[in-house]
Design a protein around this motif. Structure first.
Motif, mmCIF file in Angstrom:
data_model
loop_
_atom_site.group_PDB
_atom_site.id
_atom_site.type_symbol
_atom_site.label_atom_id
_atom_site.label_comp_id
_atom_site.label_asym_id
_atom_site.label_seq_id
_atom_site.Cartn_x
_atom_site.Cartn_y
_atom_site.Cartn_z
ATOM 1 N N VAL A 399 0.838 -1.209 0.000
ATOM 2 C CA VAL A 399 0.000 0.000 0.000
ATOM 3 C C VAL A 399 0.864 1.247 0.000
ATOM 4 O O VAL A 399 0.611 2.215 -0.741
ATOM 5 C CB VAL A 399 -0.949 -0.012 1.212
ATOM 6 C CG1 VAL A 399 -1.631 1.340 1.366
ATOM 7 C CG2 VAL A 399 -1.995 -1.115 1.055
ATOM 8 N N VAL A 400 1.927 1.236 0.813
ATOM 9 C CA VAL A 400 2.838 2.391 0.860
ATOM 10 C C VAL A 400 3.518 2.578 -0.488
ATOM 11 O O VAL A 400 3.628 3.704 -1.001
ATOM 12 C CB VAL A 400 3.865 2.211 1.986
ATOM 13 C CG1 VAL A 400 4.963 3.272 1.892
ATOM 14 C CG2 VAL A 400 3.182 2.296 3.349
ATOM 15 N N GLY A 402 2.377 1.653 -3.365
ATOM 16 C CA GLY A 402 1.383 2.155 -4.301
ATOM 17 C C GLY A 402 1.183 3.653 -4.181
ATOM 18 O O GLY A 402 1.078 4.359 -5.189
ATOM 19 N N LEU A 403 1.146 4.163 -2.954
ATOM 20 C CA LEU A 403 1.022 5.612 -2.758
ATOM 21 C C LEU A 403 2.274 6.335 -3.247
ATOM 22 O O LEU A 403 2.187 7.410 -3.851
ATOM 23 C CB LEU A 403 0.779 5.912 -1.279
ATOM 24 C CG LEU A 403 -0.547 5.391 -0.700
ATOM 25 C CD1 LEU A 403 -0.602 5.662 0.800
ATOM 26 C CD2 LEU A 403 -1.735 6.040 -1.398
ATOM 27 N N PHE A 406 2.524 7.029 -7.038
ATOM 28 C CA PHE A 406 1.757 8.168 -7.546
ATOM 29 C C PHE A 406 2.236 9.490 -6.943
ATOM 30 O O PHE A 406 1.599 10.522 -7.145
ATOM 31 C CB PHE A 406 0.265 7.988 -7.235
ATOM 32 C CG PHE A 406 -0.433 6.995 -8.131
ATOM 33 C CD1 PHE A 406 -0.898 7.377 -9.377
ATOM 34 C CD2 PHE A 406 -0.602 5.679 -7.732
ATOM 35 C CE1 PHE A 406 -1.538 6.468 -10.205
ATOM 36 C CE2 PHE A 406 -1.241 4.764 -8.543
ATOM 37 C CZ PHE A 406 -1.706 5.158 -9.787
ATOM 38 N N THR A 407 3.329 9.465 -6.196
ATOM 39 C CA THR A 407 3.858 10.671 -5.542
ATOM 40 C C THR A 407 5.188 11.045 -6.168
ATOM 41 O O THR A 407 6.055 10.183 -6.352
ATOM 42 C CB THR A 407 4.040 10.435 -4.031
ATOM 43 O OG1 THR A 407 2.797 10.027 -3.464
ATOM 44 C CG2 THR A 407 4.529 11.701 -3.339
#
Length: 522
Positions: A399-400, A402-403, A406-407
Motif C-alpha cells: 500500500v505504501v 502504491g502511494l 503516484f507521488t
C-alpha cells in the motif's frame, strides 16, 4: 472460456490457433516496445507511453490466458498490476515498475498454485522465475523442432521448428559461397561496408538485441514455465502447531521487565526534552540531543521486534502466560513510542537543515516499523501464525509503495524546502538551491513557479533554476517517447516563462563559484 469452446473446430486446430495468437501477441508487443524505446531510453526514463505498453501487455495476457479471468485470486493481482500500469502512464518510475512486474507475475502463477499463502515465499518464487524465465522460449523452440520433425504438411509448426536450423545453416553456406562466388562475395562485402558505419552498426545490433530480450520477456509471461518449485504449496498453510519456546516464563519475565525499564528511561527522557521542551542539562544543546542517535534507536526497535518473534512463538506455553503478555504489550507500546520519537528527531533535523530523498525515505521506513510492531502485538493477541504476520506486513508495504508510485518526490522536497525557507532568501541560495539543482525530474517546476511569483522571496538563482527546469521539461515533452501526462499538466499550470530571467553561466577559470547575470529568454 477457451478458444476451443468458442470455435466449432477440432481441438488440435483450436490449440494451433491459440498458439498462433500467442506468437502474434508476443511479437506485436516486442515490436511495439522496440518502437517505444528506440531512442535508447530505459523504462525508468520513458514517458507515459511506457504505461501504454504495460497496459497492453496486461490485456494480451487476459486475451490468451483464460485462467487469469476465471481465477478469483488473480483478480486482485490483476487490479494491482492495472493500478501500477496507470501509475506508469501518469509518470513512469522505479516503484511503479517493480509493482507492475510483481503483480503481473503473481497473477500468472496464482491459478496454478490455487491460493496466496505467504508473501515471502511468493517473492522468492517470482525472483526465481525471473532468473529462469528466458528458458521458456528455448524449451518451446525445442518442442517446435520435435513437432516439426513429425509434421507432414508445410505449416507454421514445421516452419517455427526449422527456423533456428534455417538461420544458422544459411549463414554458414553464405560464408562458404562468398569465398567461391565473386558476385556473392561482392554483395556481402558491400553489406559489411554499409554496416561498418558505427552508428548504423550499433543501431542494428541494439535493435536486434532489444527485440530478442523483449520477445523473450513477453513470451515468458504468455507461456510461462511449468516447474514444480514454482507451484509448490507453502509450509505455512494451516494452523501452526504448538511449539515450546527457547526459554521458559521464568527466564522471559525478568528479561522483559528489565527491557521495559530501560525503554521507559529513554522514553521518559524523550517526553521531557524532545516533546515537552524541558530545559536540558548544562552544556547540552537541543541540537545535540535531537539530532543524534536516531539510527541506534531504530536498531533497538528492530531488535525488540526480533526478540518478540523469536522467543514468543504462537501457541507456545510462554505466549499464553498473562504476565508475559502484559510485559510484551507494554514493551511493544514503548517501542512504538520510541519510533515516534525517532520520527520527531528526523523532522527536527529536516526543519533545521532541509528535506532530502534519504530523510523522506527514512520517515516512511520508520512508519512501516511502527506498523510492523503494532501487527506483532495484534498477532500475539489473536494467536495468528507466521504467514499472517508476513502477509499483513507485505500488504502495508505494498500500500505504501502504491502511494509512493503516484507521488513525485521532487515536488514534495522542493515545496517543503522552498516554503520553509521562504522568509530567508539568502538561506535559500546558500542551502536549498544547491540541493534543488540536483533534482533532475520535472516535479520541482510548480514549487519553483510559486516561489518566483513572490518578488519578496524570489532570487536570481531561483529564477535561473525555474528557467532550466522548465526548458528541460519542454524539450522532454517535445519527444513523444518521453512525453508524460504529469509533464503536460505541469507545463500547463506553470504557464509561459517570464520575458526576462536570470540565468547561471559557467564560472570563469579563476573562480570556483558560478556567476549570475540577467538575460532575455531566447
Amino acid at each position: 472460456m477457451t478458444l476451443a469452446q468458442i470455435l466449432p473446430v477440432p481441438s488440435p486446430l483450436a490449440n494451433r490457433l491459440s498458439f498462433i495468437l500467442k506468437v502474434a501477441l508476443a511479437a506485436g508487443l516486442a515490436l511495439l516496445a522496440d518502437i517505444v524505446f528506440a531512442s535508447g531510453a530505459t523504462l525508468l526514463e520513458a514517458g507515459s507511453v511506457a504505461g501504454l505498453v504495460a497496459l497492453l501487455w496486461l490485456a494480451a495476457l487476459l486475451i490468451c490466458n483464460p485462467q487469469l479471468r476465471s481465477h478469483p485470486a488473480s483478480h486482485y493481482a490483476l487490479a494491482g498490476a492495472g493500478l501500477a500500469g496507470l501509475a506508469l502512464a501518469y509518470e513512469p518510475g522505479a516503484v511503479a515498475t517493480l509493482l507492475f512486474c510483481f503483480y503481473l507475475g503473481l497473477a500468472i502463477f496464482l491459478p496454478r498454485h490455487g491460493s496466496f499463502d505467504n508473501a515471502l515465499r511468493w517473492l522468492l518464487r517470482l525472483a526465481l522465475y525471473g532468473v529462469i524465465a528466458p528458458l521458456s522460449i528455448l524449451f518451446d523452440l525445442f518442442r517446435l523442432g520435435k513437432a516439426g520433425r513429425g509434421a507432414r504438411s508445410f505449416g507454421l509448426v514445421s516452419l517455427l521448428g526449422a527456423l533456428p536450423l534455417t538461420i544458422v545453416g544459411s549463414l554458414v553456406f553464405l560464408a562458404l559461397f562468398s569465398d567461391a562466388n565473386p558476385l556473392i562475395g561482392r554483395l556481402l562485402s558491400q553489406a559489411v561496408v554499409a554496416l561498418d558505419s558505427p552508428h548504423l552498426a550499433d543501431l542494428a545490433v541494439n535493435h536486434v538485441l532489444f527485440l530478442v530480450v523483449a520477445l523473450t520477456t513477453f513470451w515468458a509471461s504468455i507461456r510461462p514455465l511449468r516447474l514444480r518449485i514454482l507451484t509448490s504449496r507453502s509450509a505455512f498453510i494451516g494452523p501452526t502447531p504448538a511449539r515450546k519456546g527457547w526459554f521458559g516464563a521464568g527466564a522471559i519475565i525478568p528479561a522483559l521487565a528489565s527491557f521495559n525499564l530501560i525503554f521507559a528511561l529513554q522514553n521518559l527522557s524523550d517526553l521531557a526534552f524532545l516533546w515537552g521542551g524541558a530545559k536540558l542539562p548544562e552544556g547540552m544543546t537541543f541540537s545535540d540531543y535531537a539530532h543524534k542517535g536516531t539510527n541506534a534507536l531504530i536498531v533497538a526497535a528492530l531488535l525488540a521486534a526480533l526478540f518478540v518473534l523469536a522467543f514468543l512463538r504462537t501457541g507456545s506455553p510462554v505466549s499464553a502466560n498473562r504476565l508475559v503478555r502484559g510485559l510484551v504489550y507494554a514493551w511493544i507500546g514503548q517501542t512504538v513510542l520510541l519510533v515516534f520519537s525517532c520520527m520527531e528527531r528526523t523532522l527536527n533535523y529536516i526543519e533545521a537543515y532541509s528535506l532530502t530523498y534519504i530523510r523522506l525515505n527514512a520517515l516512511i521506513f520508520m512508519a512501516l516499523v511502527a506498523a510492523g510492531l503494532v501487527l506483532i502485538c495484534w498477532r500475539i493477541a489473536t494467536s495468528r501464525n507466521g504467514a499472517w504476520l508476513i502477509n499483513a506486513n507485505a500488504l502495508c508495504f505494498s500500500v505504501v509503495l502504491g502511494l509512493v508510485s503516484f507521488t513525485n518526490y521532487d515536488a514534495v522536497i522542493a515545496r517543503w524546502n522552498l516554503v520553509q525557507s521562504a522568509g530567508a532568501p539568502q538561506r535559500v541560495v546558500r542551502l536549498d538551491i544547491d540541493y534543488l539543482r540536483t533534482l533532475q525530474g520535472s516535479g520541482a517546476l510548480l514549487p519553483l513557479v510559486e516561489a518566483t511569483q513572490e518578488p519578496a522571496h524570489a532570487s536570481d538563482a531561483l529564477m535561473s533554476l525555474r528557467y532550466s527546469t522548465q526548458k528541460r521539461l519542454e524539450s522532454q515533452q517535445a519527444d513523444w517517447r518521453l512525453w508524460t501526462l504529469a509533464g503536460a499538466w505541469r507545463l500547463r499550470a506553470a504557464g509561459p516563462l517570464p520575458t526576462g530571467i536570470a540565468v547561471i553561466v559557467d564560472p570563469p577559470q579563476d573562480s570556483a563559484r558560478p556567476q549570475i547575470r540577467s538575460a532575455p529568454i531566447p
